[in-house]
Design a protein around this motif. Structure first.
Motif, PDB file in Angstrom:
ATOM      1  N   SER A   1      41.382  47.664  32.351  1.00 22.81           N
ATOM      2  CA  SER A   1      42.309  46.965  31.753  1.00 22.81           C
ATOM      3  C   SER A   1      42.558  45.707  32.683  1.00 22.81           C
ATOM      4  O   SER A   1      42.468  45.683  33.917  1.00 22.81           O
ATOM      5  CB  SER A   1      43.727  47.426  31.657  1.00 22.81           C
TER       6      SER A   1
ATOM      7  N   ALA B   1      45.300  42.701  32.922  1.00 27.15           N
ATOM      8  CA  ALA B   1      46.535  41.962  32.295  1.00 27.15           C
ATOM      9  C   ALA B   1      46.967  40.631  32.929  1.00 27.15           C
ATOM     10  O   ALA B   1      46.981  40.517  34.148  1.00 27.15           O
ATOM     11  CB  ALA B   1      47.842  42.882  32.702  1.00 27.15           C
TER      12      ALA B   1
ATOM     13  N   SER C   1      49.060  36.973  33.380  1.00 27.06           N
ATOM     14  CA  SER C   1      50.498  36.519  33.378  1.00 27.06           C
ATOM     15  C   SER C   1      50.250  35.143  33.882  1.00 27.06           C
ATOM     16  O   SER C   1      49.496  34.728  34.478  1.00 27.06           O
ATOM     17  CB  SER C   1      51.510  37.421  34.046  1.00 27.06           C
TER      18      SER C   1
ATOM     19  N   ASP D   1      43.657  42.384  23.455  1.00 26.55           N
ATOM     20  CA  ASP D   1      44.837  42.315  22.975  1.00 26.55           C
ATOM     21  C   ASP D   1      45.698  41.095  23.099  1.00 26.55           C
ATOM     22  O   ASP D   1      46.456  41.012  24.261  1.00 26.55           O
ATOM     23  CB  ASP D   1      45.525  43.847  23.400  1.00 26.55           C
TER      24      ASP D   1
ATOM     25  N   LYS E   1      49.268  41.616  24.207  1.00 24.18           N
ATOM     26  CA  LYS E   1      49.733  42.073  25.287  1.00 24.18           C
ATOM     27  C   LYS E   1      49.159  41.387  26.368  1.00 24.18           C
ATOM     28  O   LYS E   1      49.146  41.768  27.717  1.00 24.18           O
ATOM     29  CB  LYS E   1      49.163  43.575  25.413  1.00 24.18           C
ATOM     30  N   ASN E   2      48.395  40.325  26.106  1.00 23.87           N
ATOM     31  CA  ASN E   2      47.878  39.538  27.121  1.00 23.87           C
ATOM     32  C   ASN E   2      46.831  40.356  28.047  1.00 23.87           C
ATOM     33  O   ASN E   2      46.706  40.111  29.241  1.00 23.87           O
ATOM     34  CB  ASN E   2      48.732  38.708  28.111  1.00 23.87           C
ATOM     35  N   THR E   3      46.063  41.192  27.241  1.00 24.37           N
ATOM     36  CA  THR E   3      45.304  42.254  28.162  1.00 24.37           C
ATOM     37  C   THR E   3      43.963  42.158  27.554  1.00 24.37           C
ATOM     38  O   THR E   3      43.649  42.145  26.431  1.00 24.37           O
ATOM     39  CB  THR E   3      46.057  43.729  28.003  1.00 24.37           C
TER      40      THR E   3
END
Length: 125
Positions: free
Chosen positions: A21, A23, A25, A72, A75-77
């Motif tokens: 994964s 992530a 931000s 996704d 989820k910014n993932t």
């Protein structure tokens, strides 16, 4: 500035699976390219898979049919599903991202500006 945090690495036997994964931000982009890259000790960094904000995907020949990149947006993932793992897949895996306006310019050889810290994948025979 974009912050990327990878997770999901580990040790697995040949033939096994892992899901990485990434992530994101910070100041994310509306049009972007996110990719997975890997580097094994003593070897050059290799692009593995990329995904553009338009949904287009690209894979290195070495992982086609075994790895799948997905995202996704809620989820910014971004994920990298790795199946049928081989010992030669052993490497540090990095997530990278950048603003890329056009899908064709998002591919495993692309030069991306923002990088995560990496997650180790070890495949034993």
């Amino acid at each position: 500035q974009v912050k990327l945090v990878e997770s999901g690495g580990g040790s697995v036997q040949a033939g096994g699976s892992l899901r990485l994964s990434c992530a994101a931000s910070g100041n994310t982009f509306s049009t972007y390219c996110i990719g997975w890259f890997r580097q094994a000790p003593g070897k050059a960094r290799e692009g593995v898979a990329t995904i553009h904000s338009d949904g287009s995907k690209s894979y290195a020949d070495s992982v086609k049919g075994r790895f799948t990149i997905s995202q996704d947006n809620a989820k910014n993932t971004v994920y990298l599903q790795m199946n049928s793992l081989k010992p030669e897949d052993t490497a540090m895996y990095y997530c990278a991202a950048d603003r890329v306006y056009s899908g064709p310019w998002c591919y495993p050889g692309a030069e991306l500006a923002f990088w995560g810290q990496g997650t180790q994948v070890t495949v034993s025979s």
